[in-house]
Design a protein around this motif. Structure first.
Motif, PDB file in Angstrom:
ATOM      1  N   SER A   1      61.274   2.540  36.358  1.00 56.49           N
ATOM      2  CA  SER A   1      62.088   2.304  35.164  1.00 56.49           C
ATOM      3  C   SER A   1      63.477   1.868  35.610  1.00 56.49           C
ATOM      4  CB  SER A   1      62.191   3.575  34.307  1.00 56.49           C
ATOM      5  OG  SER A   1      62.921   4.582  34.997  1.00 56.49           O
TER       6      SER A   1
ATOM      7  N   LYS B   1      70.795   0.358  24.143  1.00 59.45           N
ATOM      8  CA  LYS B   1      70.399   1.736  23.837  1.00 59.45           C
ATOM      9  C   LYS B   1      71.493   2.715  24.249  1.00 59.45           C
ATOM     10  CE  LYS B   1      66.972   5.214  25.269  1.00 59.45           C
ATOM     11  NZ  LYS B   1      65.758   5.453  26.101  1.00 59.45           N
TER      12      LYS B   1
ATOM     13  N   TYR C   1      64.429  -5.676  30.080  1.00 58.24           N
ATOM     14  CA  TYR C   1      64.563  -4.225  29.928  1.00 58.24           C
ATOM     15  C   TYR C   1      66.012  -3.785  30.097  1.00 58.24           C
ATOM     16  CZ  TYR C   1      59.466  -3.579  30.120  1.00 58.24           C
ATOM     17  OH  TYR C   1      58.116  -3.594  29.854  1.00 58.24           O
TER      18      TYR C   1
ATOM     19  N   TYR D   1      64.971   3.002  30.517  1.00 53.21           N
ATOM     20  CA  TYR D   1      64.009   2.177  29.804  1.00 53.21           C
ATOM     21  C   TYR D   1      63.145   1.477  30.842  1.00 53.21           C
ATOM     22  CZ  TYR D   1      61.980  -0.683  26.165  1.00 53.21           C
ATOM     23  OH  TYR D   1      61.093  -1.254  25.292  1.00 53.21           O
ATOM     24  N   PRO D   2      61.838   1.385  30.594  1.00 53.70           N
ATOM     25  CA  PRO D   2      61.107   1.945  29.464  1.00 53.70           C
ATOM     26  C   PRO D   2      60.870   3.445  29.638  1.00 53.70           C
ATOM     27  CG  PRO D   2      59.599   0.840  30.946  1.00 53.70           C
ATOM     28  CD  PRO D   2      60.970   0.593  31.488  1.00 53.70           C
ATOM     29  N   GLU D   3      60.380   4.084  28.597  1.00 52.49           N
ATOM     30  CA  GLU D   3      60.120   5.519  28.653  1.00 52.49           C
ATOM     31  C   GLU D   3      58.918   5.815  29.544  1.00 52.49           C
ATOM     32  OE1 GLU D   3      62.216   7.596  27.442  1.00 52.49           O
ATOM     33  OE2 GLU D   3      63.432   6.063  26.424  1.00 52.49           O
TER      34      GLU D   3
ATOM     35  N   LEU E   1      68.072  -1.584  27.500  1.00 54.73           N
ATOM     36  CA  LEU E   1      68.654  -0.326  27.976  1.00 54.73           C
ATOM     37  C   LEU E   1      70.148  -0.270  27.706  1.00 54.73           C
ATOM     38  CD1 LEU E   1      68.599   2.290  29.666  1.00 54.73           C
ATOM     39  CD2 LEU E   1      68.760   0.864  31.714  1.00 54.73           C
TER      40      LEU E   1
END
Length: 502
Positions: free
Chosen positions: A12, A63, A56, A31-33, A60
């Motif tokens: 990640s 986020k 991503y 991110y990602p989870e 992220l």
């Protein structure tokens, strides 16, 4: 005002916002989870799409900004940490030409070994401090030999962190530390190893422009700002591979200090000011983040590819969606030595400390009438810890003095079984610090801007979570390790040139 740090892993991407004045953490996100996919078109191959990393990273960043509630205009600089040894290729338009050949891909091991044989150990160790091995330059040579039409389009090769910097700034750049991790830096001349490129028939114009590790390495473009949510024009201030950066994050910056990592792979990283090694094939030597020609600090790194990925595999395929905490609890109900069940964890590509052997993982002495799933989890944790011990013993023979070890609060070091087994067998306390590579990268950006007088000013030990101490009754641990080592030597005898007892 704040700095943002990124840590591009193979599982990640993580990001952190830290206060520019104090270095305190405002927010963390990833991110990602779920873990990013690693594609393996052939056995021993491992690839990821660099453009997916970039997508991503944008998600992220936005986020983290939402999560912390800060105005993006308060972010004043960027630091980057990244998975080491990967290869990213771009054309003259700076577009990606193929998936990245990442760190755990073993296709180029034979190429590196041949180069080592052709050039000789003395030349490689005196100039490169390493065998070319299965590292970035060997991977580039693999592309040249196996994908010639694609290779003709290559304008620049990069490491994964260089690619993220490229997407942010529009410029292809790299660092001394990065070139050294790809086995492309000549430590005698303190220049790129041009003679090695010539030997491989690779044009040195493919090398990106070099920038200092701590410096203004470019500025975020308007295009990158739109894609990420970062302010346009802020500088990229720091870049380093994940293991040197992890050591920096743990305040491991001077000779005699040691950092450990227990993620997908396991790593022991010792800082030294000596550019010699008796273990040219099993231990790597890279320019540390604070390396300069005047202060040539080296990070002596021992890597275990098949570490946390084994425990992750068990979580996914043995327990489904249950947590590591459940696994650790089940393992804790099983005695030391797992009642004879033993696991050798090497199943994630070639293992450098096994002389580039790639014989996979193994389970020994499984008894259907005695062993349950808790035994399997205990044996797995012990097997990973034993692998660390085996590696530390190699490093000791190479001149590393093992004192206090520092580690991040990652999955393996949250396991008391793993950490206590390791501390007991190497007879050293292990301090666990609540920090991450992303936090380290963000703080390092602040060092570049002069917000802190020195690296030590911002990377302190005040985030210590706990200390694992050796158990006084070492006997059961030593016995279990000796039996595990016998299994290891028996299975990998053809690849091992040295016994742990030498």
């Amino acid at each position: 005002m704040y700095y943002i740090g990124y840590d591009l892993g193979s599982s990640s991407i993580k990001a952190a916002l830290v206060n520019a004045a104090s270095g305190k953490v405002l927010g963390l996100a990833q991110y990602p989870e779920t873990e990013m996919e690693i594609k393996s078109p052939k056995t021993g191959w491992a690839e990821q799409d660099p453009n997916l990393w970039w997508d991503y990273l944008g998600i992220l960043t936005q986020k983290l900004i939402r999560q912390t509630g800060v105005s993006k205009t308060t972010i004043k600089g960027v630091g980057i940490a990244y998975q080491m040894h990967g290869l990213v290729l771009v054309d003259k338009d700076l577009e990606v030409l193929r998936p990245s050949i990442i760190w755990c891909d073993s296709r180029a091991a034979g190429i590196g070994n041949k180069v080592f044989g052709d050039l000789g150990e003395d030349a490689c160790m005196q100039h490169l401090l390493n065998s070319p091995g299965n590292f970035t330059l060997s991977k580039l040579k693999w592309v040249k030999d196996n994908e010639p039409s694609l290779f003709e389009k290559v304008d620049k090769f990069m490491l994964p962190g260089d690619f993220i910097a490229l997407k942010l700034t529009g410029e292809a750049t790299t660092t001394i530390s990065g070139l050294s991790e790809g086995i492309m830096w000549d430590f005698k001349t303190n220049t790129p190893a041009l003679w090695l490129f010539e030997h491989l028939g690779i044009d040195t114009s493919l090398i990106p422009r070099m920038v200092p590790t701590f410096s203004v390495q470019g500025s975020v473009t308007k295009t990158a700002a739109k894609a990420t949510g970062l302010p346009s024009g802020i500088p990229i201030l720091y870049r380093a591979g994940d293991q040197p950066n992890n050591a920096l994050s743990l305040n491991v910056l001077r000779p005699g200090q040691i950092a450990a990592t227990g993620g997908t792979s396991g790593v022991v990283y010792a800082v030294t000011d000596h550019q010699q090694s008796l273990e040219s094939l099993r231990i790597n030597n890279f320019a540390h983040v604070n390396y300069t020609p005047d202060t040539p600090l080296i990070g002596k790194l021992l890597n275990i590819n098949g570490a946390g990925i084994q425990y992750s595999w068990m979580k996914q395929h043995v327990l489904g969606a249950q947590s590591y905490e459940v696994m650790n609890s089940m393992a804790a109900n099983v005695p030391i030595g797992a009642e004879g069940l033993r696991v050798v964890p090497f199943g994630n590509g070639v293992e450098r400390m096994l002389n580039n052997g790639n014989d996979g993982a193994a389970i020994f002495n499984l008894n259907f009438n005695k062993h349950q799933v808790g035994h399997l989890f205990r044996a797995a944790l012990e097997g990973i810890a034993f692998s660390f011990v085996y590696g530390v013993n190699i490093m000791k023979r190479d001149g590393v003095k093992v004192g206090n070890i520092r580690a991040g609060n990652d999955n393996l070091f949250r396991s008391e079984i793993f950490a206590t087994t390791l501390a007991t067998l190497i007879d050293s306390e292990i301090d666990i610090l609540d920090t991450t590579g992303a936090i380290g990268a963000a703080r390092a950006a602040g060092v570049s801007m002069g917000d802190f007088k020195s690296l030590e000013d911002v990377f302190s030990d005040n985030e210590k979570v706990c200390t694992y101490a050796p158990i006084s009754d070492k006997g059961p641990y030593s016995e279990a390790f000796q039996l595990w080592e016998q299994d290891l030597n028996q299975r990998y005898l053809n690849n091992l040139k040295h016994s742990i007892h030498q």
